[in-house]
Scaffold this motif. Structure first.
Motif, short mmCIF file in Angstrom:
data_model
loop_
_atom_site.label_atom_id
_atom_site.label_comp_id
_atom_site.label_asym_id
_atom_site.label_seq_id
_atom_site.Cartn_x
_atom_site.Cartn_y
_atom_site.Cartn_z
N VAL A 94 0.91 -1.13 -0.15
CA VAL A 94 0.09 0.14 -0.03
C VAL A 94 0.94 1.12 -0.62
O VAL A 94 2.00 1.41 0.67
N LEU A 95 0.46 2.28 -1.31
CA LEU A 95 1.76 3.52 -0.90
C LEU A 95 0.52 4.56 -0.64
O LEU A 95 -0.35 4.40 -1.07
N THR A 96 1.26 5.48 -0.58
CA THR A 96 -0.24 6.75 0.34
C THR A 96 1.48 7.78 0.08
O THR A 96 2.23 7.81 0.93
N ASN A 97 1.01 9.18 -0.60
CA ASN A 97 1.97 9.86 -1.00
C ASN A 97 2.49 9.13 -1.09
O ASN A 97 4.36 9.85 -0.85
N GLY A 98 3.71 8.24 -2.36
CA GLY A 98 4.82 8.16 -2.87
C GLY A 98 5.65 7.56 -1.88
O GLY A 98 6.35 6.53 -2.33
N ARG A 99 4.86 6.99 -0.90
CA ARG A 99 5.90 5.91 0.66
C ARG A 99 5.45 5.10 0.93
O ARG A 99 3.77 4.80 0.76
N VAL A 100 5.44 3.98 1.06
CA VAL A 100 5.10 2.72 1.64
C VAL A 100 4.35 2.42 2.92
O VAL A 100 5.35 2.42 3.94
N ALA A 101 3.17 2.45 3.14
CA ALA A 101 2.69 2.63 4.10
C ALA A 101 2.57 1.36 5.04
O ALA A 101 2.11 1.19 6.08
N ALA A 102 1.83 0.69 3.81
CA ALA A 102 2.25 -1.33 4.12
C ALA A 102 2.54 -2.36 3.38
O ALA A 102 2.17 -2.26 2.07
N SER A 103 2.99 -3.65 4.35
CA SER A 103 3.69 -4.10 3.36
C SER A 103 3.91 -5.59 3.43
O SER A 103 3.70 -6.27 4.87
N GLY A 104 3.01 -6.86 2.83
CA GLY A 104 2.69 -8.12 3.33
C GLY A 104 1.62 -8.57 2.61
O GLY A 104 1.77 -8.29 1.61
N VAL A 157 -1.86 -10.45 2.41
CA VAL A 157 -3.58 -9.45 2.28
C VAL A 157 -3.90 -9.89 4.24
O VAL A 157 -4.32 -8.84 4.60
N ASP A 158 -3.80 -11.00 4.99
CA ASP A 158 -4.21 -11.21 6.20
C ASP A 158 -3.21 -10.43 6.79
O ASP A 158 -3.64 -10.13 7.95
N ASP A 159 -2.05 -9.89 6.30
CA ASP A 159 -1.17 -8.57 7.24
C ASP A 159 -1.76 -7.43 7.39
O ASP A 159 -1.90 -6.94 7.94
N GLY A 160 -2.52 -7.54 5.91
CA GLY A 160 -2.83 -5.58 5.91
C GLY A 160 -4.47 -5.88 6.90
O GLY A 160 -4.43 -5.20 7.43
N ALA A 184 -12.35 -8.06 8.85
CA ALA A 184 -12.17 -6.56 8.18
C ALA A 184 -11.88 -7.06 6.36
O ALA A 184 -10.91 -7.86 6.39
N GLY A 185 -12.33 -6.62 5.07
CA GLY A 185 -12.25 -6.88 4.39
C GLY A 185 -10.97 -5.76 3.33
O GLY A 185 -10.47 -4.73 4.21
N LEU A 186 -11.02 -5.67 2.22
CA LEU A 186 -9.65 -5.45 1.57
C LEU A 186 -10.26 -3.91 1.36
O LEU A 186 -9.23 -2.99 1.74
N SER A 187 -11.22 -3.39 1.08
CA SER A 187 -11.51 -1.94 1.51
C SER A 187 -10.98 -1.35 2.76
O SER A 187 -10.70 -0.80 2.66
#
Length: 97
Positions: A3-13, A15-18, A83-86
């Motif tokens: 997940v990128l926000t304002n050009g930087r990585v907000a999270a990675s991993g 789907v379950d991690d998210g 929670a879902g991905l959204s």
């Protein structure tokens, strides 16, 4: 997933991690309770209804399930899921902003 926000990585991993980043759960059930009544409960983020079921997004699923069971004896088709991905995406990007 990244997940990128304002050009930087907000999270990675995965789907379950998210999903794990957010404590939100989705509760669905068949009930006569009104959307407005349930939306007013502490811990309820959102509530909607389709033709047959009430859909509730919550921060504390256990407390809301208990309240649902106390409020209506005729409650049926109860389902609680992560929670879902959204929802996860919205929470991750809000935290990074």
């Amino acid at each position: 997933m990244v997940v990128l926000t304002n050009g930087r990585v907000a999270a990675s991993g995965t789907v379950d991690d998210g999903r794990a980043v957010v404590g939100r759960k989705r509760i669905t059930c068949a009930t006569a309770l009104s959307v407005d009544e349930v939306r007013a409960w502490p811990g309820v983020i959102d509530a909607t209804r389709d033709a047959h079921r009430l859909h509730i997004t919550v921060t504390d699923a256990v407390a809301i399930v208990r309240r649902l069971l106390d409020a209506e004896r005729g409650l049926t088709d109860l389902e609680v899921r992560p929670a879902g991905l959204s929802e996860a995406f919205a929470e991750l990007t809000k935290e990074a902003a």
